[in-house]
Design a protein around this motif. Sequence first.
Motif, mmCIF file in Angstrom:
data_model
loop_
_atom_site.group_PDB
_atom_site.id
_atom_site.type_symbol
_atom_site.label_atom_id
_atom_site.label_comp_id
_atom_site.label_asym_id
_atom_site.label_seq_id
_atom_site.Cartn_x
_atom_site.Cartn_y
_atom_site.Cartn_z
ATOM 1 N N PRO A 11 8.628 5.089 8.381
ATOM 2 C CA PRO A 11 7.298 5.248 8.984
ATOM 3 C C PRO A 11 6.535 6.392 8.324
ATOM 4 O O PRO A 11 7.112 7.398 7.910
ATOM 5 C CB PRO A 11 7.639 5.572 10.443
ATOM 6 N N GLY A 12 5.223 6.220 8.245
ATOM 7 C CA GLY A 12 4.397 7.248 7.627
ATOM 8 C C GLY A 12 4.060 6.952 6.179
ATOM 9 O O GLY A 12 3.398 7.758 5.525
ATOM 10 N N TYR A 13 4.496 5.785 5.682
ATOM 11 C CA TYR A 13 4.175 5.390 4.310
ATOM 12 C C TYR A 13 3.608 3.983 4.282
ATOM 13 O O TYR A 13 4.035 3.104 5.051
ATOM 14 C CB TYR A 13 5.414 5.457 3.413
ATOM 15 N N ILE A 14 2.655 3.761 3.394
ATOM 16 C CA ILE A 14 2.079 2.442 3.154
ATOM 17 C C ILE A 14 2.406 2.049 1.729
ATOM 18 O O ILE A 14 2.076 2.785 0.780
ATOM 19 C CB ILE A 14 0.552 2.467 3.365
ATOM 20 N N ASN A 15 3.078 0.928 1.562
ATOM 21 C CA ASN A 15 3.430 0.452 0.234
ATOM 22 C C ASN A 15 2.248 -0.269 -0.398
ATOM 23 O O ASN A 15 1.785 -1.283 0.137
ATOM 24 C CB ASN A 15 4.635 -0.486 0.310
ATOM 25 N N LEU A 87 -7.522 2.980 -0.935
ATOM 26 C CA LEU A 87 -8.188 3.204 0.349
ATOM 27 C C LEU A 87 -8.260 1.906 1.143
ATOM 28 O O LEU A 87 -7.994 1.891 2.358
ATOM 29 C CB LEU A 87 -9.587 3.778 0.124
ATOM 30 N N GLU A 88 -8.593 0.813 0.499
ATOM 31 C CA GLU A 88 -8.616 -0.477 1.186
ATOM 32 C C GLU A 88 -7.236 -0.821 1.733
ATOM 33 O O GLU A 88 -7.114 -1.346 2.857
ATOM 34 C CB GLU A 88 -9.105 -1.569 0.224
ATOM 35 N N ALA A 89 -6.187 -0.506 0.982
ATOM 36 C CA ALA A 89 -4.825 -0.775 1.452
ATOM 37 C C ALA A 89 -4.507 0.022 2.712
ATOM 38 O O ALA A 89 -3.865 -0.485 3.637
ATOM 39 C CB ALA A 89 -3.810 -0.456 0.346
ATOM 40 N N VAL A 90 -4.968 1.271 2.761
ATOM 41 C CA VAL A 90 -4.744 2.103 3.947
ATOM 42 C C VAL A 90 -5.504 1.529 5.143
ATOM 43 O O VAL A 90 -4.943 1.392 6.248
ATOM 44 C CB VAL A 90 -5.172 3.558 3.677
ATOM 45 N N LEU A 91 -6.761 1.177 4.959
ATOM 46 C CA LEU A 91 -7.564 0.636 6.058
ATOM 47 C C LEU A 91 -6.968 -0.669 6.574
ATOM 48 O O LEU A 91 -6.905 -0.900 7.798
ATOM 49 C CB LEU A 91 -9.008 0.421 5.602
ATOM 50 N N ALA A 92 -6.521 -1.525 5.659
ATOM 51 C CA ALA A 92 -5.952 -2.801 6.067
ATOM 52 C C ALA A 92 -4.623 -2.603 6.793
ATOM 53 O O ALA A 92 -4.372 -3.230 7.832
ATOM 54 C CB ALA A 92 -5.764 -3.698 4.846
ATOM 55 N N ALA A 93 -3.782 -1.718 6.262
ATOM 56 C CA ALA A 93 -2.458 -1.511 6.858
ATOM 57 C C ALA A 93 -2.553 -0.931 8.263
ATOM 58 O O ALA A 93 -1.720 -1.239 9.125
ATOM 59 C CB ALA A 93 -1.622 -0.594 5.972
ATOM 60 N N ARG A 94 -3.562 -0.096 8.500
ATOM 61 C CA ARG A 94 -3.723 0.519 9.827
ATOM 62 C C ARG A 94 -4.674 -0.278 10.723
ATOM 63 O O ARG A 94 -4.942 0.129 11.848
ATOM 64 C CB ARG A 94 -4.237 1.964 9.689
ATOM 65 N N GLY A 95 -5.158 -1.418 10.227
ATOM 66 C CA GLY A 95 -6.016 -2.275 11.035
ATOM 67 C C GLY A 95 -7.321 -1.623 11.430
ATOM 68 O O GLY A 95 -7.797 -1.804 12.561
ATOM 69 N N LEU A 96 -7.938 -0.911 10.518
ATOM 70 C CA LEU A 96 -9.110 -0.101 10.841
ATOM 71 C C LEU A 96 -10.414 -0.833 10.535
ATOM 72 O O LEU A 96 -10.557 -1.480 9.491
ATOM 73 C CB LEU A 96 -9.063 1.209 10.062
ATOM 74 N N ALA A 97 -11.355 -0.698 11.438
ATOM 75 C CA ALA A 97 -12.698 -1.243 11.260
ATOM 76 C C ALA A 97 -13.689 -0.291 11.914
ATOM 77 O O ALA A 97 -13.317 0.538 12.746
ATOM 78 C CB ALA A 97 -12.809 -2.635 11.882
ATOM 79 N N ARG A 98 -14.948 -0.400 11.503
ATOM 80 C CA ARG A 98 -16.013 0.488 12.012
ATOM 81 C C ARG A 98 -15.618 1.956 11.851
ATOM 82 O O ARG A 98 -15.790 2.780 12.744
ATOM 83 C CB ARG A 98 -16.340 0.173 13.473
#
Length: 282
Positions: A11-15, A87-98
Amino acid sequence: MTRDTFNARQPGYINVDDDTALHYRDWGDGVPLVFLSGWTLNADMWNYQCAPLAAAGFRCVAYDRRGHGRSSDPGRGYDYDTLADDLEAVLAARGLARVTLVGHSFASGEIVRYLSRHGSRRVAGVVLVSPASTPCLLKTADNPGGLDASLFEASIEEMLTSFPDWISRRAEAYFGPGTSHTVIQWTADMMLGASLHAAVQLSRVQMVTDFRRELAAIDVPALVLHGDCDASAPLEITGRPTADALEHATLKVYEGGTHGMYFNHAARVNGDIREFVKRWQA
């Protein structure tokens, strides 16, 4: 934990791919803020934003850029396109919008390239703190106010000779007089934790990238925070021209503010971020 020993599956890492995993932290709940760090710094630089803003009801996500901090150093991908994709990978992995993207210094270019490459479907607004990559740093025929390439090359040569000494010579101007040695050492330790190869490659990319057309196409609200005593990225070379190039931007100039005002003016920076986000997320 060092870059050589981390386990990307924990946990705490995005591949991102087989060679690259990005360390992140995700504090709090509520309206999401995503923090992008300055050149050679990492998510720790935002501690004095993320902790109070998370306590105030925001969700604060920050991550270490590839080759920085606890993220892996694949030896490649040190260009704005790849960083925007990270950055897109981070936003997608954390399910972020707005989200509101908050970037310091070098990260101004990452945010601009992200918006021109991936669009604004996930982004509600941007906050650029002491932008240093935009609009265009290099002096050219159509950018006479830029800096001569020889200045950048001399700085890179100095870094390659002794990066610790490069940092030491600029420390006081970065934060301003009266900053404690402990804070300066904390920052130097972050910078020395970055890959020197990444630092050099990103310095060169920053020097030659012209963001003027990309800035003009950005259609989300923007807030630019810049100090009038910033020796690393002078207000009249980066901050004010960046705000002028953005159609929906507000510029706030901090009297006596330096490049390290995310620390020395943390309460004011936090208040301005909070006010901006609440206005555009209402």
